[in-house]
Design a protein around this motif. Sequence first.
Motif, mmCIF file in Angstrom:
data_model
loop_
_atom_site.group_PDB
_atom_site.id
_atom_site.type_symbol
_atom_site.label_atom_id
_atom_site.label_comp_id
_atom_site.label_asym_id
_atom_site.label_seq_id
_atom_site.Cartn_x
_atom_site.Cartn_y
_atom_site.Cartn_z
ATOM 1 N N GLY A 123 7.360 -6.729 -5.673
ATOM 2 C CA GLY A 123 7.522 -6.032 -3.983
ATOM 3 C C GLY A 123 5.776 -6.698 -3.875
ATOM 4 N N SER A 124 5.135 -8.220 -4.372
ATOM 5 C CA SER A 124 4.361 -8.029 -3.493
ATOM 6 C C SER A 124 3.870 -9.579 -3.810
ATOM 7 C CB SER A 124 2.427 -7.696 -4.491
ATOM 8 O OG SER A 124 2.076 -7.385 -5.257
ATOM 9 N N THR A 126 0.398 -12.006 -4.227
ATOM 10 C CA THR A 126 -0.999 -12.729 -4.083
ATOM 11 C C THR A 126 -1.688 -14.413 -3.845
ATOM 12 O OG1 THR A 126 -1.137 -10.673 -5.619
ATOM 13 C CG2 THR A 126 -2.858 -12.201 -5.799
ATOM 14 N N SER A 167 -3.911 -10.179 -1.297
ATOM 15 C CA SER A 167 -2.243 -9.564 -1.377
ATOM 16 C C SER A 167 -1.221 -9.491 -0.409
ATOM 17 C CB SER A 167 -2.598 -8.235 -3.086
ATOM 18 O OG SER A 167 -2.373 -8.803 -4.034
ATOM 19 N N PRO A 169 1.443 -6.480 0.446
ATOM 20 C CA PRO A 169 2.409 -6.081 0.027
ATOM 21 C C PRO A 169 3.492 -5.662 0.891
ATOM 22 C CG PRO A 169 1.147 -4.601 1.602
ATOM 23 C CD PRO A 169 0.730 -6.451 1.854
ATOM 24 N N GLU A 170 4.304 -5.001 0.013
ATOM 25 C CA GLU A 170 6.152 -4.561 0.574
ATOM 26 C C GLU A 170 6.548 -6.076 0.930
ATOM 27 O OE1 GLU A 170 5.097 -2.205 4.301
ATOM 28 O OE2 GLU A 170 3.819 -0.550 2.779
ATOM 29 N N SER A 204 11.739 -4.712 -9.515
ATOM 30 C CA SER A 204 10.638 -3.680 -9.870
ATOM 31 C C SER A 204 10.928 -3.579 -11.530
ATOM 32 C CB SER A 204 10.376 -3.282 -8.664
ATOM 33 O OG SER A 204 11.550 -1.979 -8.744
#
Length: 295
Positions: A123-124, A126, A167, A169-170, A204
Amino acid sequence: MLRALLCLHFVVQVLSETSPPPPKDVYVENQLLQWTGATQDTDVNYTVKSCRFHFKTLMNVPECVHTPICSCNISLITKGAEHGCVTLAVQAERHGLNSTLVEACSRQAGSCTPEVRVTARPGSLTVHLKENDSMNLEYGGHVKRRVYFGKEGEPLQKYEDTLTSVSVPELEEGQHYCASVQYTYFNKPVGLASCPQCEVIPESRTSTQKMEVTITVVVVFIMVVLVPLLAFLLIFKSRNIKECLRSPWQPDEFFQTLLQPTSLTELGTVIPSRCTSVEHVDTISSIAPEERQGA
Ligand SMILES: *[C@@H]1O[C@H](CO)[C@@H](O)[C@H](O)[C@H]1NC(C)=O
Ligand SMILES: *[C@@H]1O[C@H](CO)[C@@H](O)[C@H](O)[C@H]1NC(C)=O
């Protein structure tokens, strides 16, 4: 008439003359700017332009103007620039027509290119940045790092100006995302951006866990229900099943036959072999009715 035809030919030639495609994959490595030509056309030459730290306009790099080769030694240009900060771009030319300029990125961190490391989690994504590098130490809070971000194959968009790691996200699982980072000085980009680093967003934990649970349930079902059931059927019921399949007569009739002296003597000869093979039991039961009918 001839003149009109020649004129038409000239017009068609001018109209068909288009600017060449821009160069691809423009990057700097070890003070050498390199690119890939987007066409095999031998009429195409390339010109490199640069912009130093505080200058606003791009100027031709004298060593690399109208060059047919696909590289340019930039060590003299970076040496002459403050903190080694130059922006570089390349354009293709053919018959006086220019392609769009393509900005170069740097494959290595340097005095004017931030050190970047990109990692992905479910999901992310970095973008890891070094906390204190030489640019920050020298220019303090006026220098930031601009993160560009996007899907692989699409142009990267400005995401955030930052001093620390970022980071995003989503993000969609299984998709490739890329990031690149460039220094900014008073909010203006300076130097070469790092070349895009791409990562695929992993699946995930929850979806892999769901899969594991399903597999476990199936295995447990097989072990607890199916295996004992099959064993039970094989050990205790195979005889009954075979009898059901083969013998159309009643069990009490069968026992009556067994009690007849002739059958008993016949049986006695066969009984010892029962221990070695279950099949002999079937032999008896199938012999018995024939004997009875014969008697
Ligand atoms: C680039 O030029 C510099 C000095 O002009 C030279 O020392 C260096 O070896 C050259 N680099 C390459 C890759 O040709
Ligand atoms: C970064 O620099 C600041 C100020 O100079 C300092 O307080 C901080 O401890 C440094 N951080 C690291 C990780 O070196």
